[in-house]
Design a protein around this motif. Structure first.
Motif, PDB file in Angstrom:
ATOM      1  N   VAL A 193       0.853  -1.186   0.000  1.00  0.00           N
ATOM      2  CA  VAL A 193       0.000   0.000   0.000  1.00  0.00           C
ATOM      3  C   VAL A 193       0.883   1.228   0.000  1.00  0.00           C
ATOM      4  O   VAL A 193       2.087   1.153   0.212  1.00  0.00           O
ATOM      5  CB  VAL A 193      -0.910   0.032   1.252  1.00  0.00           C
ATOM      6  N   SER A 194       0.251   2.364  -0.219  1.00  0.00           N
ATOM      7  CA  SER A 194       0.971   3.624  -0.147  1.00  0.00           C
ATOM      8  C   SER A 194       0.904   4.129   1.286  1.00  0.00           C
ATOM      9  O   SER A 194      -0.143   4.569   1.754  1.00  0.00           O
ATOM     10  CB  SER A 194       0.346   4.639  -1.100  1.00  0.00           C
ATOM     11  N   LEU A 195       2.038   4.031   1.981  1.00  0.00           N
ATOM     12  CA  LEU A 195       2.117   4.461   3.373  1.00  0.00           C
ATOM     13  C   LEU A 195       3.160   5.561   3.500  1.00  0.00           C
ATOM     14  O   LEU A 195       4.057   5.694   2.654  1.00  0.00           O
ATOM     15  CB  LEU A 195       2.508   3.289   4.284  1.00  0.00           C
ATOM     16  N   ASP A 196       3.043   6.297   4.571  1.00  0.00           N
ATOM     17  CA  ASP A 196       4.064   7.279   4.879  1.00  0.00           C
ATOM     18  C   ASP A 196       5.404   6.563   5.036  1.00  0.00           C
ATOM     19  O   ASP A 196       5.500   5.572   5.764  1.00  0.00           O
ATOM     20  CB  ASP A 196       3.690   8.005   6.173  1.00  0.00           C
ATOM     21  N   PRO A 197       6.458   7.009   4.359  1.00  0.00           N
ATOM     22  CA  PRO A 197       7.756   6.302   4.416  1.00  0.00           C
ATOM     23  C   PRO A 197       8.262   6.095   5.838  1.00  0.00           C
ATOM     24  O   PRO A 197       8.815   5.044   6.160  1.00  0.00           O
ATOM     25  CB  PRO A 197       8.688   7.198   3.604  1.00  0.00           C
ATOM     26  N   GLU A 198       8.076   7.083   6.703  1.00  0.00           N
ATOM     27  CA  GLU A 198       8.575   6.953   8.063  1.00  0.00           C
ATOM     28  C   GLU A 198       7.805   5.893   8.836  1.00  0.00           C
ATOM     29  O   GLU A 198       8.381   5.112   9.596  1.00  0.00           O
ATOM     30  CB  GLU A 198       8.478   8.303   8.779  1.00  0.00           C
ATOM     31  N   THR A 199       6.490   5.834   8.628  1.00  0.00           N
ATOM     32  CA  THR A 199       5.683   4.808   9.294  1.00  0.00           C
ATOM     33  C   THR A 199       6.023   3.428   8.757  1.00  0.00           C
ATOM     34  O   THR A 199       6.092   2.453   9.514  1.00  0.00           O
ATOM     35  CB  THR A 199       4.185   5.100   9.103  1.00  0.00           C
ATOM     36  N   THR A 200       6.242   3.330   7.449  1.00  0.00           N
ATOM     37  CA  THR A 200       6.630   2.051   6.856  1.00  0.00           C
ATOM     38  C   THR A 200       7.952   1.571   7.446  1.00  0.00           C
ATOM     39  O   THR A 200       8.106   0.396   7.817  1.00  0.00           O
ATOM     40  CB  THR A 200       6.761   2.190   5.333  1.00  0.00           C
ATOM     41  N   ARG A 201       8.921   2.481   7.529  1.00  0.00           N
ATOM     42  CA  ARG A 201      10.220   2.116   8.108  1.00  0.00           C
ATOM     43  C   ARG A 201      10.050   1.636   9.543  1.00  0.00           C
ATOM     44  O   ARG A 201      10.626   0.621   9.944  1.00  0.00           O
ATOM     45  CB  ARG A 201      11.150   3.329   8.079  1.00  0.00           C
ATOM     46  N   ALA A 202       9.248   2.352  10.330  1.00  0.00           N
ATOM     47  CA  ALA A 202       9.042   1.974  11.727  1.00  0.00           C
ATOM     48  C   ALA A 202       8.386   0.603  11.829  1.00  0.00           C
ATOM     49  O   ALA A 202       8.754  -0.221  12.678  1.00  0.00           O
ATOM     50  CB  ALA A 202       8.189   3.032  12.425  1.00  0.00           C
TER      51      ALA A 202
ATOM     52  N   ARG B  30       8.736   5.525  17.655  1.00  0.00           N
ATOM     53  CA  ARG B  30       8.393   6.945  17.495  1.00  0.00           C
ATOM     54  C   ARG B  30       7.289   7.171  16.462  1.00  0.00           C
ATOM     55  O   ARG B  30       7.359   8.058  15.604  1.00  0.00           O
ATOM     56  CB  ARG B  30       9.639   7.760  17.123  1.00  0.00           C
ATOM     57  N   VAL B  31       6.267   6.332  16.540  1.00  0.00           N
ATOM     58  CA  VAL B  31       5.070   6.521  15.726  1.00  0.00           C
ATOM     59  C   VAL B  31       3.856   6.321  16.629  1.00  0.00           C
ATOM     60  O   VAL B  31       3.959   5.748  17.719  1.00  0.00           O
ATOM     61  CB  VAL B  31       4.998   5.532  14.539  1.00  0.00           C
ATOM     62  N   ALA B  32       2.711   6.749  16.181  1.00  0.00           N
ATOM     63  CA  ALA B  32       1.483   6.567  16.949  1.00  0.00           C
ATOM     64  C   ALA B  32       1.084   5.095  16.933  1.00  0.00           C
ATOM     65  O   ALA B  32       1.230   4.414  15.906  1.00  0.00           O
ATOM     66  CB  ALA B  32       0.362   7.415  16.362  1.00  0.00           C
ATOM     67  N   PRO B  33       0.570   4.564  18.055  1.00  0.00           N
ATOM     68  CA  PRO B  33       0.177   3.146  18.098  1.00  0.00           C
ATOM     69  C   PRO B  33      -0.804   2.771  16.998  1.00  0.00           C
ATOM     70  O   PRO B  33      -0.663   1.715  16.363  1.00  0.00           O
ATOM     71  CB  PRO B  33      -0.438   3.005  19.490  1.00  0.00           C
ATOM     72  N   ALA B  34      -1.814   3.608  16.750  1.00  0.00           N
ATOM     73  CA  ALA B  34      -2.800   3.287  15.717  1.00  0.00           C
ATOM     74  C   ALA B  34      -2.145   3.242  14.339  1.00  0.00           C
ATOM     75  O   ALA B  34      -2.472   2.379  13.505  1.00  0.00           O
ATOM     76  CB  ALA B  34      -3.934   4.315  15.732  1.00  0.00           C
ATOM     77  N   ALA B  35      -1.207   4.158  14.108  1.00  0.00           N
ATOM     78  CA  ALA B  35      -0.510   4.176  12.816  1.00  0.00           C
ATOM     79  C   ALA B  35       0.343   2.924  12.642  1.00  0.00           C
ATOM     80  O   ALA B  35       0.416   2.350  11.541  1.00  0.00           O
ATOM     81  CB  ALA B  35       0.350   5.428  12.705  1.00  0.00           C
ATOM     82  N   LEU B  36       0.994   2.504  13.723  1.00  0.00           N
ATOM     83  CA  LEU B  36       1.812   1.278  13.650  1.00  0.00           C
ATOM     84  C   LEU B  36       0.935   0.074  13.351  1.00  0.00           C
ATOM     85  O   LEU B  36       1.260  -0.731  12.474  1.00  0.00           O
ATOM     86  CB  LEU B  36       2.567   1.079  14.960  1.00  0.00           C
ATOM     87  N   ARG B  37      -0.173  -0.059  14.091  1.00  0.00           N
ATOM     88  CA  ARG B  37      -1.048  -1.212  13.871  1.00  0.00           C
ATOM     89  C   ARG B  37      -1.598  -1.224  12.447  1.00  0.00           C
ATOM     90  O   ARG B  37      -1.653  -2.273  11.794  1.00  0.00           O
ATOM     91  CB  ARG B  37      -2.185  -1.206  14.892  1.00  0.00           C
ATOM     92  N   ARG B  38      -1.983  -0.060  11.939  1.00  0.00           N
ATOM     93  CA  ARG B  38      -2.523   0.017  10.579  1.00  0.00           C
ATOM     94  C   ARG B  38      -1.450  -0.346   9.553  1.00  0.00           C
ATOM     95  O   ARG B  38      -1.714  -1.074   8.587  1.00  0.00           O
ATOM     96  CB  ARG B  38      -3.059   1.420  10.326  1.00  0.00           C
ATOM     97  N   ALA B  39      -0.232   0.143   9.761  1.00  0.00           N
ATOM     98  CA  ALA B  39       0.850  -0.156   8.813  1.00  0.00           C
ATOM     99  C   ALA B  39       1.171  -1.647   8.801  1.00  0.00           C
ATOM    100  O   ALA B  39       1.376  -2.239   7.733  1.00  0.00           O
ATOM    101  CB  ALA B  39       2.094   0.648   9.183  1.00  0.00           C
ATOM    102  N   VAL B  40       1.215  -2.267   9.971  1.00  0.00           N
ATOM    103  CA  VAL B  40       1.502  -3.701  10.030  1.00  0.00           C
ATOM    104  C   VAL B  40       0.422  -4.489   9.298  1.00  0.00           C
ATOM    105  O   VAL B  40       0.712  -5.426   8.534  1.00  0.00           O
ATOM    106  CB  VAL B  40       1.629  -4.166  11.490  1.00  0.00           C
TER     107      VAL B  40
END
Length: 489
Positions: free
Chosen positions: A368-377, A403-413
């Motif tokens: 998917v298209s994710l924020d690069p920093e969130t993807t890296r995390a 250093r990312v928001a929990p919801a953002a991490l869960r969504r990215a995973v």
């Protein structure tokens, strides 16, 4: 099962590499191509293409590979930590042993049934002959030293009886003995007795002389015990020439299992069979295949074949099932270099992640298209959990470290792997659990090492994932081992 992709060799860096080897078992450092150096406490070694360095257990080595080099460390099973030369030894690897050593590398990762590689097999493949039979070290503490002396003085007395005379129960004695020597009292005494017998055989030039100094009831019992401990027959000690490299005639088996990520393997030589959700696909030399995430997969490498894992990709990637690419001989060194980077820690300087390189080489986009920093995390969190299954921190704690928001991490995973963080972590834990159970680790210890404080909770989770308890799984796996026993190379 899927259309073939090209494999971009230029995506795998050919830069200088580095690694630190610091294990409790011997390592064979093999320079497949190029050149490398190894700095040990006993000196500095320079190795050319086709050479290897036997590094005894307990030796720390700083390894540096030149540009375009291909360096592969192969770890011997822990049970053989006292086997082989006691000093670093340089050898030239025979061309006929190349495929056997590549197959041994996968076994050294511990993912196959029986996990681990026998020292005697490695030494035979590099033409070093029979490993030296050396007695294990004495216990460090004075109390256990006295027990050890009595064990050797009177072989008719059991360790439990001797321990009781010193105020130690059998379980306490075994635990302390293993902590100080690496062996149980029974195995420690057996290796001492057999090491002395080996000395007598070499001095007198007769196997009978070695048998005479032991309590074994027959030459056959002595030979069986000798082979179990040293991986060679007593007669091998009297050979004038190194043992010829044996051909590995057993099959290598992986799974069935289900992972939360794609596993990518390469058939370096020979043939194999891949089963995905009950459907079988044959593999041949030069195939690169995907063991897809979320599916029940099993891999069986045919006798004499070498199948190597070259990395993993997020389960959410559209990679395909089964054979995904085919490569020619020009790709061999690159793929070995990639496998060493991902699984043996021999990484190019400043090159980033092996996962990203493999993804680029296969032309696979992030799902998917994710924020690069969130993807890296997210990738960092997944890699950390894959290495450390005991990490039981919450998604909030993992997100804070990344250093990312929990919801953002869960969504990215979820978008990267196709499953939730908790499910991905559970699958990673089960992968580690299967590996350790196949190596013979007690289920209670496995439970702790994969992050379950409660053994009953681990048993329930494992049974739910595999349809049988850890104990029954382990019994079935060990029964299915080929002749030669657990840990055979």
């Amino acid at each position: 099962m899927s259309s073939l992709r090209s494999f971009d060799l230029t995506a795998i860096p050919a830069w200088p590499t580095r690694a630190t080897l610091d294990g409790n078992a011997p390592v064979l450092l093999w320079v497949v191509a190029g050149s490398a150096s190894a700095a040990l406490d006993s000196g500095h070694w320079r190795l050319a293409s086709g050479e290897a360095l036997w590094i005894p257990a307990g030796r720390r080595a700083q390894v540096r590979g030149a540009s375009d080099s291909c360096v592969l460390p192969i770890r011997v099973r822990s049970a053989d930590r006292a086997a082989g030369p006691t000093a670093p030894t340089r050898v030239t690897v025979p061309a006929r042993s190349r495929d056997a050593l590549l197959a041994a590398f996968m076994r050294s990762l511990g993912v196959l049934r029986g996990g681990g590689v026998r020292a005697t097999a490695i030494l035979a493949w590099i033409g070093h002959g029979c490993p030296v039979a050396q007695p294990p070290a004495l216990p460090r503490s004075p109390e256990l030293r006295r027990v050890a002396e009595e064990l050797l003085e009177d072989p008719s007395r059991s360790p439990a009886e001797i321990g009781a005379s010193h105020g130690m129960g059998g379980s306490v004695l075994a635990r302390r003995f293993r902590a100080e020597t690496g062996w149980t009292p029974v195995r420690w005494r057996a290796r001492h007795v057999l090491a002395r017998a080996a000395e007598r055989i070499l001095v007198d030039g007769s196997v009978a002389a070695g048998v005479a100094g032991t309590a074994y009831g027959s030459p056959q019992a002595f030979a069986r015990a000798f082979r179990r401990e040293w991986g060679a027959t007593p007669g091998d000690l009297l050979r004038d020439h190194p043992t010829p490299a044996p051909v590995d005639r057993r099959v290598a088996v992986l799974g069935p299992q289900c992972n939360g990520y794609h596993v990518v393997v390469w058939v370096a030589s020979g043939t194999a069979r891949l089963e995905i959700d009950g459907a079988e696909e044959p593999l041949r030399a030069s195939d690169i295949a995907c063991l897809p995430a979320g599916s029940t997969v099993a891999l069986r490498a045919d006798a004499g074949s070498a199948v190597m894992p070259i990395g993993w990709l997020p389960g959410g990637c559209e990679l395909g099932r089964g054979v995904v690419s085919r490569v020619g001989p020009e790709a061999h060194e690159t793929l070995i270099r990639l496998a060493a980077w991902e699984y043996a820690g021999v990484g190019p300087l400043g090159a980033g992640e092996a996962r990203a390189a493999l993804q680029t080489a296969l032309g696979v986009d992030d799902p998917v298209s994710l924020d690069p920093e969130t993807t890296r995390a997210a990738y960092e969190v997944l890699a950390r959990l894959a290495r450390a299954p005991e990490d039981g921190r919450s998604s909030e704690a993992l997100a804070a470290q990344a250093r990312v928001a929990p919801a953002a991490l869960r969504r990215a995973v979820e978008q990267l792997t196709g499953t939730t963080l908790s499910t991905w972590r559970a699958r990673a834990r089960m992968s580690w659990a299967r590996r350790m159970l196949r190596e013979g680790e007690p289920p209670t210890r496995v439970a702790r090492r994969v992050g379950y404080a409660d053994g009953a909770a681990f048993t329930r989770a494992f049974t739910r994932a595999h349809g049988r308890s850890p104990k029954r799984f382990q019994e079935a796996e060990l029964r299915s081992l080929p002749e030669g026993g657990r840990g055979a190379a």
